[in-house]
Design an enzyme around this catalytic site. Sequence first.
Site, PDB file in Angstrom:
ATOM      1  N   CYS A 172      24.371 -36.979  93.170  1.00 19.19           N
ATOM      2  CA  CYS A 172      24.013 -37.402  94.560  1.00 19.19           C
ATOM      3  C   CYS A 172      23.236 -36.259  95.261  1.00 19.19           C
ATOM      4  CB  CYS A 172      25.603 -37.620  95.502  1.00 19.19           C
ATOM      5  SG  CYS A 172      24.996 -37.827  97.275  1.00 19.19           S
ATOM      6  N   CYS A 183      25.042 -34.401  98.111  1.00 17.05           N
ATOM      7  CA  CYS A 183      26.046 -33.789  97.647  1.00 17.05           C
ATOM      8  C   CYS A 183      25.609 -32.223  97.329  1.00 17.05           C
ATOM      9  CB  CYS A 183      27.058 -34.329  96.711  1.00 17.05           C
ATOM     10  SG  CYS A 183      28.311 -35.687  97.477  1.00 17.05           S
ATOM     11  N   ASP A 194      14.790 -33.819 107.791  1.00 20.64           N
ATOM     12  CA  ASP A 194      14.193 -34.718 106.846  1.00 20.64           C
ATOM     13  C   ASP A 194      13.126 -34.304 106.168  1.00 20.64           C
ATOM     14  OD1 ASP A 194      14.783 -38.108 106.213  1.00 20.64           O
ATOM     15  OD2 ASP A 194      12.956 -37.303 105.504  1.00 20.64           O
ATOM     16  N   ASN A 241      20.760 -46.362 107.809  1.00 22.30           N
ATOM     17  CA  ASN A 241      20.383 -47.374 107.042  1.00 22.30           C
ATOM     18  C   ASN A 241      21.603 -47.857 106.061  1.00 22.30           C
ATOM     19  OD1 ASN A 241      17.792 -47.688 108.025  1.00 22.30           O
ATOM     20  ND2 ASN A 241      16.902 -45.997 106.920  1.00 22.30           N
ATOM     21  N   HIS A 270      24.086 -41.001 105.906  1.00 22.28           N
ATOM     22  CA  HIS A 270      23.517 -39.877 106.671  1.00 22.28           C
ATOM     23  C   HIS A 270      22.953 -40.694 107.966  1.00 22.28           C
ATOM     24  CE1 HIS A 270      20.852 -41.925 103.701  1.00 22.28           C
ATOM     25  NE2 HIS A 270      20.011 -41.960 104.701  1.00 22.28           N
ATOM     26  N   HIS A 274      20.129 -40.658 110.643  1.00 22.25           N
ATOM     27  CA  HIS A 274      18.770 -40.301 110.957  1.00 22.25           C
ATOM     28  C   HIS A 274      18.799 -39.960 112.586  1.00 22.25           C
ATOM     29  CE1 HIS A 274      16.646 -41.675 107.363  1.00 22.25           C
ATOM     30  NE2 HIS A 274      17.580 -42.484 107.269  1.00 22.25           N
TER      31      HIS A 274
HETATM   32  P1  5GP Z   1      17.374 -43.481 103.565  1.00 19.09           P
HETATM   33  O1  5GP Z   1      16.099 -44.186 103.414  1.00 19.09           O
HETATM   34  O2  5GP Z   1      18.521 -43.547 102.599  1.00 19.09           O
HETATM   35  O3  5GP Z   1      18.067 -43.936 105.076  1.00 19.09           O
HETATM   36  O4  5GP Z   1      17.075 -41.801 104.000  1.00 19.09           O
HETATM   37  C1  5GP Z   1      16.834 -41.160 102.973  1.00 19.09           C
HETATM   38  C2  5GP Z   1      16.329 -39.869 103.686  1.00 19.09           C
HETATM   39  O5  5GP Z   1      16.383 -38.866 103.117  1.00 19.09           O
HETATM   40  C3  5GP Z   1      14.520 -40.220 103.731  1.00 19.09           C
HETATM   41  O6  5GP Z   1      14.277 -40.249 105.172  1.00 19.09           O
HETATM   42  C4  5GP Z   1      13.978 -38.912 102.865  1.00 19.09           C
HETATM   43  O7  5GP Z   1      12.923 -38.672 103.332  1.00 19.09           O
HETATM   44  C5  5GP Z   1      15.065 -38.012 102.914  1.00 19.09           C
HETATM   45  N1  5GP Z   1      15.481 -37.102 101.901  1.00 19.09           N
HETATM   46  C6  5GP Z   1      15.519 -37.747 100.363  1.00 19.09           C
HETATM   47  N2  5GP Z   1      15.907 -36.575  99.689  1.00 19.09           N
HETATM   48  C7  5GP Z   1      15.818 -35.534 100.470  1.00 19.09           C
HETATM   49  C8  5GP Z   1      16.061 -34.165 100.281  1.00 19.09           C
HETATM   50  O8  5GP Z   1      15.957 -33.853  99.040  1.00 19.09           O
HETATM   51  N3  5GP Z   1      15.743 -33.159 101.087  1.00 19.09           N
HETATM   52  C9  5GP Z   1      15.557 -33.479 102.234  1.00 19.09           C
HETATM   53  N4  5GP Z   1      15.457 -32.815 103.286  1.00 19.09           N
HETATM   54  N5  5GP Z   1      15.644 -34.833 102.628  1.00 19.09           N
HETATM   55  C10 5GP Z   1      15.605 -35.835 101.893  1.00 19.09           C
HETATM   56 ZN    ZN Z   2      26.963 -37.376  98.004  1.00 16.28          ZN
END
Ligand code: 5GP
Ligand code: ZN
Length: 120
Positions: free
Chosen positions: A13, A16, A39, A93, A106, A108
Amino acid sequence: MGNTVNDHRAPDCVFCTIVAGEIPADRVHEDDQVIAFRDQNPKAPVHVLVVPREHRRDVRELAEQPELLAHLTSVAARIASDLADGDFRLIFNTGATAGQSVFHVHAHVLAGGTLAEGEM
Ligand code: 5GP
Ligand code: ZN
């Protein structure tokens, strides 16, 4: 021996791994329950993710701990006040069809500009 393994950590993850400090993130808040970091692909002037330290898959699972969900929400509000004008959009989401790509819950926090309807 100092076993620092977090029981609530999920294998493979990415969030994590960020919580554990094993990959860097631009942290804007941390406490004993949640961390918040920017992000990597921002969709607004302020785009921060607030995550519980313990692995939970999505907001449905997080809602089983109402106090943690409430705390995460108030941290989101504080970030919007600290980094922008206090107004914000909060998005969870939930499920792949809805755009969830990281299955560690998470929020946003989007703030700092005019957010159009239908925009993320
Ligand atoms: P989801 O699409 O699951 O709602 O959002 C995941 C978010 O996590 C995306 O906006 C993506 O840009 C962000 N994200 C994914 N991996 C990383 C990471 O390693 N570091 C950071 N800072 N953001 C991440
Ligand atoms: Zn996790």
